[in-house]
Design a protein around this motif. Structure first.
Motif, PDB file in Angstrom:
ATOM      1  N   ASP A   1      57.262  47.710  24.171  1.00 59.36           N
ATOM      2  CA  ASP A   1      58.444  47.816  23.649  1.00 59.36           C
ATOM      3  C   ASP A   1      58.719  48.236  22.357  1.00 59.36           C
ATOM      4  O   ASP A   1      59.262  48.976  21.573  1.00 59.36           O
ATOM      5  N   ALA A   2      57.336  47.564  21.323  1.00 57.29           N
ATOM      6  CA  ALA A   2      57.337  47.929  19.940  1.00 57.29           C
ATOM      7  C   ALA A   2      57.153  49.589  19.778  1.00 57.29           C
ATOM      8  O   ALA A   2      57.838  50.254  18.970  1.00 57.29           O
ATOM      9  N   LEU A   3      56.342  50.236  20.633  1.00 53.82           N
ATOM     10  CA  LEU A   3      56.038  51.514  20.600  1.00 53.82           C
ATOM     11  C   LEU A   3      57.281  52.628  20.963  1.00 53.82           C
ATOM     12  O   LEU A   3      57.462  53.567  20.149  1.00 53.82           O
ATOM     13  N   SER A   4      58.106  51.895  21.711  1.00 59.88           N
ATOM     14  CA  SER A   4      59.252  52.736  22.099  1.00 59.88           C
ATOM     15  C   SER A   4      60.406  52.913  20.779  1.00 59.88           C
ATOM     16  O   SER A   4      61.391  53.420  21.416  1.00 59.88           O
ATOM     17  N   ARG A   5      60.139  52.142  19.855  1.00 61.86           N
ATOM     18  CA  ARG A   5      61.244  52.203  19.054  1.00 61.86           C
ATOM     19  C   ARG A   5      61.090  53.212  17.817  1.00 61.86           C
ATOM     20  O   ARG A   5      61.876  53.540  16.982  1.00 61.86           O
ATOM     21  N   GLY A   6      60.067  53.984  17.918  1.00 62.71           N
ATOM     22  CA  GLY A   6      60.085  55.252  16.937  1.00 62.71           C
ATOM     23  C   GLY A   6      58.872  55.174  16.020  1.00 62.71           C
ATOM     24  O   GLY A   6      57.663  55.434  16.219  1.00 62.71           O
ATOM     25  N   ALA A   7      58.987  54.655  14.592  1.00 66.16           N
ATOM     26  CA  ALA A   7      58.058  54.663  13.708  1.00 66.16           C
ATOM     27  C   ALA A   7      56.874  53.598  14.366  1.00 66.16           C
ATOM     28  O   ALA A   7      57.082  52.720  14.575  1.00 66.16           O
ATOM     29  N   VAL A   8      55.591  54.217  14.095  1.00 69.11           N
ATOM     30  CA  VAL A   8      54.347  53.480  14.922  1.00 69.11           C
ATOM     31  C   VAL A   8      53.826  52.910  13.449  1.00 69.11           C
ATOM     32  O   VAL A   8      53.357  53.806  12.712  1.00 69.11           O
ATOM     33  N   GLY A   9      53.444  51.745  13.462  1.00 72.30           N
ATOM     34  CA  GLY A   9      52.346  51.287  12.356  1.00 72.30           C
ATOM     35  C   GLY A   9      51.088  50.850  12.887  1.00 72.30           C
ATOM     36  O   GLY A   9      50.846  50.870  14.039  1.00 72.30           O
ATOM     37  N   PRO A  10      50.318  50.395  11.886  1.00 68.36           N
ATOM     38  CA  PRO A  10      48.644  50.133  12.266  1.00 68.36           C
ATOM     39  C   PRO A  10      48.652  48.777  13.265  1.00 68.36           C
ATOM     40  O   PRO A  10      47.620  48.999  14.024  1.00 68.36           O
ATOM     41  N   TYR A  11      49.382  47.770  13.188  1.00 73.45           N
ATOM     42  CA  TYR A  11      49.322  46.860  14.135  1.00 73.45           C
ATOM     43  C   TYR A  11      49.888  47.264  15.430  1.00 73.45           C
ATOM     44  O   TYR A  11      49.042  46.513  16.606  1.00 73.45           O
ATOM     45  N   GLN A  12      50.627  47.968  15.661  1.00 74.92           N
ATOM     46  CA  GLN A  12      50.965  48.585  17.078  1.00 74.92           C
ATOM     47  C   GLN A  12      49.960  49.604  17.644  1.00 74.92           C
ATOM     48  O   GLN A  12      49.560  49.356  18.960  1.00 74.92           O
ATOM     49  N   LEU A  13      49.283  50.204  16.734  1.00 77.96           N
ATOM     50  CA  LEU A  13      48.106  51.072  17.161  1.00 77.96           C
ATOM     51  C   LEU A  13      46.994  50.354  17.504  1.00 77.96           C
ATOM     52  O   LEU A  13      46.378  50.428  18.715  1.00 77.96           O
ATOM     53  N   GLN A  14      46.549  49.184  16.805  1.00 71.99           N
ATOM     54  CA  GLN A  14      45.693  48.259  17.322  1.00 71.99           C
ATOM     55  C   GLN A  14      45.782  47.558  18.472  1.00 71.99           C
ATOM     56  O   GLN A  14      45.015  47.343  19.291  1.00 71.99           O
ATOM     57  N   ALA A  15      46.974  47.181  18.513  1.00 71.67           N
ATOM     58  CA  ALA A  15      47.637  46.488  19.778  1.00 71.67           C
ATOM     59  C   ALA A  15      47.602  47.387  20.969  1.00 71.67           C
ATOM     60  O   ALA A  15      47.081  47.065  22.148  1.00 71.67           O
ATOM     61  N   ALA A  16      47.726  48.837  20.982  1.00 65.86           N
ATOM     62  CA  ALA A  16      47.549  49.779  21.986  1.00 65.86           C
ATOM     63  C   ALA A  16      46.177  50.009  22.487  1.00 65.86           C
ATOM     64  O   ALA A  16      46.059  49.974  23.754  1.00 65.86           O
ATOM     65  N   ILE A  17      45.338  49.773  21.400  1.00 71.36           N
ATOM     66  CA  ILE A  17      44.092  50.032  21.772  1.00 71.36           C
ATOM     67  C   ILE A  17      43.590  48.822  22.438  1.00 71.36           C
ATOM     68  O   ILE A  17      42.656  48.952  23.504  1.00 71.36           O
ATOM     69  N   ALA A  18      43.774  47.539  22.075  1.00 70.08           N
ATOM     70  CA  ALA A  18      43.506  46.337  22.557  1.00 70.08           C
ATOM     71  C   ALA A  18      43.916  46.326  24.217  1.00 70.08           C
ATOM     72  O   ALA A  18      43.390  45.839  25.199  1.00 70.08           O
ATOM     73  N   ALA A  19      44.983  46.809  24.460  1.00 69.23           N
ATOM     74  CA  ALA A  19      45.783  46.825  25.789  1.00 69.23           C
ATOM     75  C   ALA A  19      44.909  47.988  26.566  1.00 69.23           C
ATOM     76  O   ALA A  19      44.745  47.614  27.851  1.00 69.23           O
TER      77      ALA A  19
END
Length: 422
Positions: free
Chosen positions: A285-303
Protein backbone atom coordinates in the motif's frame (compact mmCIF):
# COMPACT_ATOMS: atom_id res chain seq x y z
CA UNK A 1 18.84 -1.58 38.68
CA UNK A 2 20.69 -4.41 37.02
CA UNK A 3 22.24 -5.88 40.14
CA UNK A 4 22.27 -9.66 40.36
CA UNK A 5 19.91 -9.50 43.35
CA UNK A 6 17.09 -7.95 41.30
CA UNK A 7 14.72 -10.63 39.91
CA UNK A 8 14.56 -10.73 36.12
CA UNK A 9 10.82 -9.97 36.11
CA UNK A 10 11.35 -6.77 38.10
CA UNK A 11 14.35 -5.75 36.02
CA UNK A 12 12.30 -6.22 32.83
CA UNK A 13 9.41 -4.19 34.30
CA UNK A 14 11.74 -1.34 35.27
CA UNK A 15 13.27 -1.28 31.78
CA UNK A 16 9.78 -1.10 30.28
CA UNK A 17 8.57 1.64 32.62
CA UNK A 18 11.70 3.82 32.59
CA UNK A 19 11.02 5.72 29.32
CA UNK A 20 7.31 6.08 30.15
CA UNK A 21 8.06 7.66 33.52
CA UNK A 22 10.85 9.81 32.09
CA UNK A 23 8.47 11.12 29.43
CA UNK A 24 5.86 12.07 32.04
CA UNK A 25 8.36 13.67 34.43
CA UNK A 26 10.20 15.55 31.69
CA UNK A 27 6.95 16.95 30.34
CA UNK A 28 5.96 18.15 33.79
CA UNK A 29 9.34 19.56 34.80
CA UNK A 30 10.81 20.77 31.50
CA UNK A 31 14.45 20.01 32.40
CA UNK A 32 15.57 16.79 30.75
CA UNK A 33 18.79 16.35 32.74
CA UNK A 34 17.07 16.87 36.10
CA UNK A 35 14.20 14.58 35.08
CA UNK A 36 16.60 11.87 33.93
CA UNK A 37 18.53 12.05 37.21
CA UNK A 38 15.34 11.89 39.26
CA UNK A 39 13.96 8.90 37.34
CA UNK A 40 17.29 7.10 37.68
CA UNK A 41 17.12 7.59 41.46
CA UNK A 42 13.55 6.26 41.46
CA UNK A 43 14.62 3.17 39.50
CA UNK A 44 17.44 2.53 41.98
CA UNK A 45 14.99 2.86 44.87
CA UNK A 46 12.58 0.43 43.20
CA UNK A 47 15.36 -2.09 42.56
CA UNK A 48 16.25 -1.96 46.23
CA UNK A 49 12.70 -2.07 47.66
CA UNK A 50 10.50 -4.09 45.31
CA UNK A 51 12.28 -7.46 45.66
CA UNK A 52 11.65 -7.34 49.44
CA UNK A 53 8.36 -5.41 49.65
CA UNK A 54 6.73 -6.62 46.45
CA UNK A 55 5.79 -4.70 43.29
CA UNK A 56 3.26 -1.95 44.09
CA UNK A 57 -0.22 -2.07 42.64
CA UNK A 58 0.62 0.75 40.23
CA UNK A 59 4.40 0.51 39.63
CA UNK A 60 4.39 3.33 37.08
CA UNK A 61 2.65 5.68 39.51
CA UNK A 62 5.09 4.64 42.25
CA UNK A 63 8.10 5.51 40.10
CA UNK A 64 6.52 8.77 38.99
CA UNK A 65 5.79 9.71 42.62
CA UNK A 66 9.33 8.96 43.78
CA UNK A 67 10.91 10.78 40.83
CA UNK A 68 8.84 13.88 41.51
CA UNK A 69 9.81 13.71 45.18
CA UNK A 70 13.45 13.73 44.10
CA UNK A 71 12.74 16.74 41.88
CA UNK A 72 10.94 18.43 44.76
CA UNK A 73 13.97 17.95 46.99
CA UNK A 74 16.21 19.25 44.23
CA UNK A 75 14.06 22.33 43.67
CA UNK A 76 13.82 23.01 47.41
CA UNK A 77 17.60 22.98 47.64
CA UNK A 78 17.96 25.21 44.59
CA UNK A 79 15.45 27.70 45.93
CA UNK A 80 17.07 27.80 49.35
CA UNK A 81 20.49 28.34 47.87
CA UNK A 82 19.41 31.02 45.44
CA UNK A 83 16.94 32.60 47.90
CA UNK A 84 14.17 32.89 45.34
CA UNK A 85 11.40 34.29 47.49
CA UNK A 86 9.53 36.41 44.97
CA UNK A 87 5.94 35.66 44.10
CA UNK A 88 6.69 34.11 40.70
CA UNK A 89 9.14 31.64 42.16
CA UNK A 90 6.66 30.74 44.87
CA UNK A 91 4.01 29.96 42.29
CA UNK A 92 6.45 27.81 40.29
CA UNK A 93 7.32 25.94 43.46
CA UNK A 94 3.64 25.30 44.17
CA UNK A 95 3.20 23.87 40.68
CA UNK A 96 6.18 21.53 40.95
CA UNK A 97 5.56 20.46 44.54
CA UNK A 98 2.24 18.73 43.88
CA UNK A 99 2.76 14.98 43.87
CA UNK A 100 -0.01 12.36 43.38
CA UNK A 101 -0.36 9.44 45.83
CA UNK A 102 2.05 6.53 45.12
CA UNK A 103 -0.67 4.32 43.63
CA UNK A 104 -2.51 7.04 41.71
CA UNK A 105 -2.74 6.82 37.95
CA UNK A 106 -0.41 9.36 36.36
CA UNK A 107 -2.51 12.03 34.67
CA UNK A 108 -0.88 12.31 31.29
CA UNK A 109 -2.36 12.07 27.83
CA UNK A 110 -1.36 9.49 25.26
CA UNK A 111 1.71 7.29 25.17
CA UNK A 112 4.45 8.96 27.21
CA UNK A 113 7.18 6.92 25.54
CA UNK A 114 6.09 8.26 22.15
CA UNK A 115 5.87 11.74 23.67
CA UNK A 116 9.42 11.36 24.96
CA UNK A 117 10.57 10.37 21.47
CA UNK A 118 9.33 13.62 19.98
CA UNK A 119 10.57 15.68 22.93
CA UNK A 120 14.11 14.30 22.66
CA UNK A 121 14.26 15.15 18.96
CA UNK A 122 14.76 18.75 20.09
CA UNK A 123 15.29 21.64 17.61
CA UNK A 124 18.48 22.67 19.44
CA UNK A 125 20.12 19.38 18.41
CA UNK A 126 21.51 18.04 15.18
CA UNK A 127 19.60 14.97 13.95
CA UNK A 128 22.49 12.68 14.91
CA UNK A 129 22.65 14.08 18.46
CA UNK A 130 18.89 13.93 18.87
CA UNK A 131 18.82 10.31 17.78
CA UNK A 132 21.67 9.38 20.10
CA UNK A 133 20.04 11.08 23.09
CA UNK A 134 16.69 9.43 22.38
CA UNK A 135 18.20 5.97 22.09
CA UNK A 136 19.71 6.53 25.52
CA UNK A 137 16.53 7.89 27.11
CA UNK A 138 13.88 5.79 25.39
CA UNK A 139 15.70 2.59 24.54
CA UNK A 140 18.01 2.43 27.52
CA UNK A 141 20.88 1.56 25.17
CA UNK A 142 24.42 1.85 26.45
CA UNK A 143 26.80 4.39 24.97
CA UNK A 144 28.75 1.53 23.40
CA UNK A 145 25.62 0.16 21.69
CA UNK A 146 24.69 3.60 20.34
CA UNK A 147 28.25 4.14 19.13
CA UNK A 148 28.12 0.81 17.28
CA UNK A 149 24.90 1.87 15.55
CA UNK A 150 26.53 5.12 14.40
CA UNK A 151 29.86 3.46 13.48
CA UNK A 152 31.83 5.83 15.74
CA UNK A 153 34.09 5.29 18.79
CA UNK A 154 32.39 5.03 22.19
CA UNK A 155 34.21 8.12 23.54
CA UNK A 156 32.93 10.18 20.61
CA UNK A 157 29.36 9.10 21.31
CA UNK A 158 29.68 9.85 25.04
CA UNK A 159 30.74 13.41 24.21
CA UNK A 160 27.89 13.75 21.71
CA UNK A 161 25.26 12.72 24.28
CA UNK A 162 26.71 15.05 26.94
CA UNK A 163 26.73 17.96 24.50
CA UNK A 164 23.14 17.17 23.49
CA UNK A 165 21.91 17.50 27.07
CA UNK A 166 23.85 20.74 27.53
CA UNK A 167 22.51 22.13 24.24
CA UNK A 168 18.90 21.56 25.28
CA UNK A 169 19.48 23.27 28.61
CA UNK A 170 21.26 26.30 27.15
CA UNK A 171 18.96 26.75 24.14
CA UNK A 172 16.09 28.20 26.11
CA UNK A 173 13.65 26.17 24.00
CA UNK A 174 11.23 24.39 26.36
CA UNK A 175 11.64 20.65 26.72
CA UNK A 176 7.99 19.87 26.06
CA UNK A 177 5.67 18.12 23.65
CA UNK A 178 6.04 19.90 20.28
CA UNK A 179 3.15 21.27 18.26
CA UNK A 180 1.74 19.38 15.29
CA UNK A 181 3.95 21.37 12.91
CA UNK A 182 7.03 20.75 15.05
CA UNK A 183 6.23 17.03 15.26
CA UNK A 184 6.20 16.86 11.47
CA UNK A 185 9.69 18.43 11.40
CA UNK A 186 10.97 15.91 13.96
CA UNK A 187 9.34 12.85 12.39
CA UNK A 188 12.39 11.81 10.36
CA UNK A 189 14.54 11.64 13.50
CA UNK A 190 11.82 9.77 15.39
CA UNK A 191 11.62 7.15 12.64
CA UNK A 192 15.40 6.73 12.69
CA UNK A 193 15.33 6.22 16.45
CA UNK A 194 12.67 3.52 16.15
CA UNK A 195 14.64 1.85 13.35
CA UNK A 196 17.85 1.76 15.42
CA UNK A 197 15.98 0.64 18.53
CA UNK A 198 14.45 -2.25 16.60
CA UNK A 199 17.78 -3.12 15.01
CA UNK A 200 19.53 -3.34 18.37
CA UNK A 201 16.72 -5.54 19.66
CA UNK A 202 16.69 -7.81 16.62
CA UNK A 203 20.48 -8.22 16.46
CA UNK A 204 22.04 -7.08 19.73
CA UNK A 205 25.49 -5.61 19.19
CA UNK A 206 26.77 -6.83 22.57
CA UNK A 207 26.19 -9.57 25.09
CA UNK A 208 25.23 -13.24 25.22
CA UNK A 209 21.87 -13.05 23.43
CA UNK A 210 21.40 -12.69 19.68
CA UNK A 211 18.35 -10.51 20.16
CA UNK A 212 16.62 -8.50 22.87
CA UNK A 213 12.91 -9.03 22.39
CA UNK A 214 12.07 -6.22 24.83
CA UNK A 215 13.64 -3.64 22.52
CA UNK A 216 12.30 -4.97 19.23
CA UNK A 217 8.81 -5.48 20.68
CA UNK A 218 8.77 -1.93 22.07
CA UNK A 219 9.94 -0.51 18.73
CA UNK A 220 7.13 -2.36 16.94
CA UNK A 221 4.59 -1.16 19.52
CA UNK A 222 5.66 2.46 19.11
CA UNK A 223 5.70 2.15 15.31
CA UNK A 224 2.14 0.78 15.43
CA UNK A 225 1.08 3.71 17.61
CA UNK A 226 2.71 6.17 15.24
CA UNK A 227 1.02 4.50 12.26
CA UNK A 228 -2.37 4.91 13.95
CA UNK A 229 -1.63 8.62 14.47
CA UNK A 230 -0.24 9.09 10.93
CA UNK A 231 -2.03 6.48 8.78
CA UNK A 232 -1.30 8.29 5.51
CA UNK A 233 2.46 8.62 5.98
CA UNK A 234 4.07 6.10 3.63
CA UNK A 235 7.43 6.02 5.46
CA UNK A 236 5.76 5.34 8.82
CA UNK A 237 3.93 2.45 7.17
CA UNK A 238 7.17 1.35 5.50
CA UNK A 239 9.04 1.28 8.79
CA UNK A 240 6.32 -0.73 10.52
CA UNK A 241 6.27 -3.14 7.57
CA UNK A 242 10.05 -3.51 7.71
CA UNK A 243 9.91 -4.35 11.41
CA UNK A 244 7.14 -6.91 10.97
CA UNK A 245 8.73 -8.60 7.96
CA UNK A 246 12.09 -8.82 9.73
CA UNK A 247 10.82 -9.84 13.16
CA UNK A 248 8.68 -12.55 11.54
CA UNK A 249 11.88 -14.64 11.27
CA UNK A 250 12.82 -14.34 14.95
CA UNK A 251 11.89 -17.90 15.99
CA UNK A 252 14.06 -19.40 13.25
CA UNK A 253 17.18 -17.26 13.83
CA UNK A 254 18.51 -19.24 16.79
CA UNK A 255 18.98 -22.92 17.58
CA UNK A 256 18.13 -24.76 20.81
CA UNK A 257 21.17 -23.30 22.61
CA UNK A 258 20.79 -19.75 21.29
CA UNK A 259 23.24 -20.25 18.46
CA UNK A 260 22.90 -18.08 15.34
CA UNK A 261 21.26 -19.62 12.27
CA UNK A 262 21.85 -17.62 9.05
CA UNK A 263 18.97 -16.71 6.78
CA UNK A 264 19.67 -19.33 4.10
CA UNK A 265 19.68 -22.15 6.69
CA UNK A 266 16.56 -21.17 8.64
CA UNK A 267 13.49 -23.39 8.94
CA UNK A 268 10.99 -21.14 7.17
CA UNK A 269 8.08 -23.09 8.64
CA UNK A 270 8.92 -21.26 11.89
CA UNK A 271 8.46 -17.84 10.34
CA UNK A 272 5.41 -15.91 11.56
CA UNK A 273 3.12 -15.91 8.53
CA UNK A 274 0.60 -13.48 10.05
CA UNK A 275 3.32 -10.85 10.47
CA UNK A 276 4.51 -11.47 6.91
CA UNK A 277 1.02 -11.02 5.48
CA UNK A 278 0.53 -7.81 7.46
CA UNK A 279 3.94 -6.48 6.50
CA UNK A 280 3.50 -7.22 2.79
CA UNK A 281 0.11 -5.51 2.79
CA UNK A 282 1.54 -2.43 4.50
CA UNK A 283 4.50 -2.02 2.16
CA UNK A 284 2.44 -2.75 -0.94
CA UNK A 285 0.00 0.00 0.00
CA UNK A 286 2.82 2.41 0.88
CA UNK A 287 4.67 1.84 -2.40
CA UNK A 288 1.50 2.52 -4.38
CA UNK A 289 1.32 6.10 -3.10
CA UNK A 290 4.12 7.51 -5.25
CA UNK A 291 7.18 8.91 -3.44
CA UNK A 292 9.32 6.05 -2.17
CA UNK A 293 11.54 6.40 0.90
CA UNK A 294 14.30 4.25 2.43
CA UNK A 295 12.09 2.38 4.89
CA UNK A 296 9.70 1.36 2.13
CA UNK A 297 12.65 0.11 0.05
CA UNK A 298 14.06 -1.90 2.94
CA UNK A 299 10.61 -3.33 3.64
CA UNK A 300 10.30 -4.32 -0.03
CA UNK A 301 13.65 -6.15 0.22
CA UNK A 302 12.50 -7.93 3.38
CA UNK A 303 9.27 -8.90 1.63
CA UNK A 304 11.19 -10.51 -1.27
CA UNK A 305 13.10 -12.63 1.26
CA UNK A 306 9.98 -13.57 3.21
CA UNK A 307 7.92 -14.54 0.19
CA UNK A 308 10.49 -17.08 -1.02
CA UNK A 309 9.44 -20.56 0.11
CA UNK A 310 13.07 -21.74 0.01
CA UNK A 311 16.37 -19.88 0.13
CA UNK A 312 17.05 -21.03 -3.45
CA UNK A 313 13.81 -19.37 -4.58
CA UNK A 314 14.96 -15.90 -3.48
CA UNK A 315 14.72 -13.32 -6.26
CA UNK A 316 18.24 -11.94 -5.87
CA UNK A 317 18.15 -9.80 -9.06
CA UNK A 318 15.15 -7.94 -7.65
CA UNK A 319 16.90 -7.50 -4.30
CA UNK A 320 20.02 -6.20 -6.06
CA UNK A 321 17.94 -3.68 -7.98
CA UNK A 322 16.21 -2.48 -4.80
CA UNK A 323 19.54 -2.09 -3.01
CA UNK A 324 20.81 -0.08 -5.96
CA UNK A 325 17.92 2.36 -5.57
CA UNK A 326 18.37 2.45 -1.78
CA UNK A 327 22.10 3.14 -2.10
CA UNK A 328 21.42 6.14 -4.35
CA UNK A 329 19.16 7.66 -1.68
CA UNK A 330 21.43 7.18 1.33
CA UNK A 331 25.05 7.54 2.39
CA UNK A 332 25.28 4.40 4.48
CA UNK A 333 28.14 1.91 4.04
CA UNK A 334 26.01 -0.89 5.50
CA UNK A 335 23.59 -0.47 2.58
CA UNK A 336 26.55 -0.74 0.21
CA UNK A 337 27.73 -3.87 2.03
CA UNK A 338 24.30 -5.46 1.61
CA UNK A 339 24.27 -4.51 -2.07
CA UNK A 340 27.63 -6.27 -2.46
CA UNK A 341 26.14 -9.44 -0.94
CA UNK A 342 23.22 -9.26 -3.37
CA UNK A 343 25.60 -8.66 -6.28
CA UNK A 344 27.63 -11.71 -5.26
CA UNK A 345 24.48 -13.83 -5.24
CA UNK A 346 23.64 -12.66 -8.78
CA UNK A 347 27.07 -12.36 -10.39
CA UNK A 348 29.24 -14.67 -8.29
CA UNK A 349 31.56 -14.30 -5.29
CA UNK A 350 34.46 -12.92 -7.32
CA UNK A 351 32.33 -9.96 -8.38
CA UNK A 352 31.35 -9.39 -4.75
CA UNK A 353 34.98 -9.46 -3.60
CA UNK A 354 35.90 -6.87 -6.21
CA UNK A 355 33.04 -4.58 -5.09
CA UNK A 356 34.07 -4.92 -1.44
CA UNK A 357 37.32 -3.07 -2.14
CA UNK A 358 35.39 0.20 -2.33
CA UNK A 359 34.51 -0.13 1.37
CA UNK A 360 38.09 -0.68 2.53
CA UNK A 361 38.77 3.06 2.38
CA UNK A 362 35.55 4.07 4.17
CA UNK A 363 36.58 5.10 7.73
CA UNK A 364 33.14 4.10 9.03
CA UNK A 365 33.72 0.47 8.02
CA UNK A 366 37.46 0.20 8.64
CA UNK A 367 37.93 -2.56 11.21
CA UNK A 368 34.20 -3.37 11.35
CA UNK A 369 33.57 -7.05 11.86
CA UNK A 370 30.85 -7.23 9.21
CA UNK A 371 33.29 -6.30 6.48
CA UNK A 372 35.52 -9.23 7.46
CA UNK A 373 32.52 -11.56 7.86
CA UNK A 374 31.20 -10.82 4.37
CA UNK A 375 34.67 -11.12 2.84
CA UNK A 376 35.14 -14.48 4.60
CA UNK A 377 31.82 -15.76 3.26
CA UNK A 378 32.69 -14.71 -0.29
CA UNK A 379 36.15 -16.29 -0.12
CA UNK A 380 34.51 -19.49 1.14
CA UNK A 381 32.10 -19.48 -1.79
CA UNK A 382 34.97 -18.71 -4.17
CA UNK A 383 36.87 -21.81 -3.00
CA UNK A 384 39.62 -20.03 -1.07
CA UNK A 385 39.38 -21.54 2.45
CA UNK A 386 42.69 -20.10 3.73
CA UNK A 387 41.58 -16.50 3.22
CA UNK A 388 38.07 -17.34 4.41
CA UNK A 389 39.44 -18.73 7.67
CA UNK A 390 41.61 -15.65 8.25
CA UNK A 391 38.68 -13.26 7.79
CA UNK A 392 36.24 -15.36 9.83
CA UNK A 393 38.74 -15.26 12.70
CA UNK A 394 39.27 -11.51 12.30
CA UNK A 395 35.51 -10.92 12.34
CA UNK A 396 35.10 -13.10 15.44
CA UNK A 397 37.72 -11.05 17.28
CA UNK A 398 36.00 -7.76 16.44
CA UNK A 399 32.35 -8.48 17.25
CA UNK A 400 30.99 -7.87 20.75
CA UNK A 401 28.04 -10.20 20.17
CA UNK A 402 28.75 -13.61 21.69
CA UNK A 403 26.38 -15.57 19.36
CA UNK A 404 27.95 -13.92 16.32
CA UNK A 405 31.44 -14.51 17.67
CA UNK A 406 30.66 -18.19 18.26
CA UNK A 407 29.16 -18.59 14.79
CA UNK A 408 32.16 -16.98 13.08
CA UNK A 409 34.61 -19.02 15.18
CA UNK A 410 32.81 -22.24 14.28
CA UNK A 411 32.86 -21.33 10.59
CA UNK A 412 36.63 -20.88 10.74
CA UNK A 413 37.06 -24.13 12.69
CA UNK A 414 34.89 -26.06 10.24
CA UNK A 415 36.91 -24.87 7.26
CA UNK A 416 40.14 -25.73 9.09
CA UNK A 417 38.92 -29.29 9.67
CA UNK A 418 37.96 -29.63 6.01
CA UNK A 419 41.42 -28.44 4.92
CA UNK A 420 43.09 -30.92 7.25
CA UNK A 421 40.93 -33.75 5.96
CA UNK A 422 41.82 -32.88 2.38
Amino acid sequence: MTADSVPATIEHLLRELAPQVLGAVARRHGDFQAAEDAVQEALIAAAAQWPADGVPRNPRGWLYHVALRRLTDHLRGEMARRRREDAVASQVWADWAFVPPPDAEVGVDGDDTLVLLFMCCHPALTPASAIALTLRAVGGLTTAQIAAAFLVPEATMAQRISRAKASIKSSGVPFEMPSAAERAERLKSVLHVLYLLFSEGYASSTGPQLHRADLSDEAIRLARTLHVLLPNDAEVAGLLALMLLTDARRAARTGPHGELIPLDEQDRALWNRAMIVEGVALVSDALSRGAVGPYQLQAAIAAVHDEAERADDTDWPQILALYGVLERTSDNPVVTLNRVIAAAMVKGPEAGLELLKALDDDPRMRGHYRLDAVRAHLYERAGDPARAIAHYRAAAERTASIPERDYLTLKAAGLSVERTAD
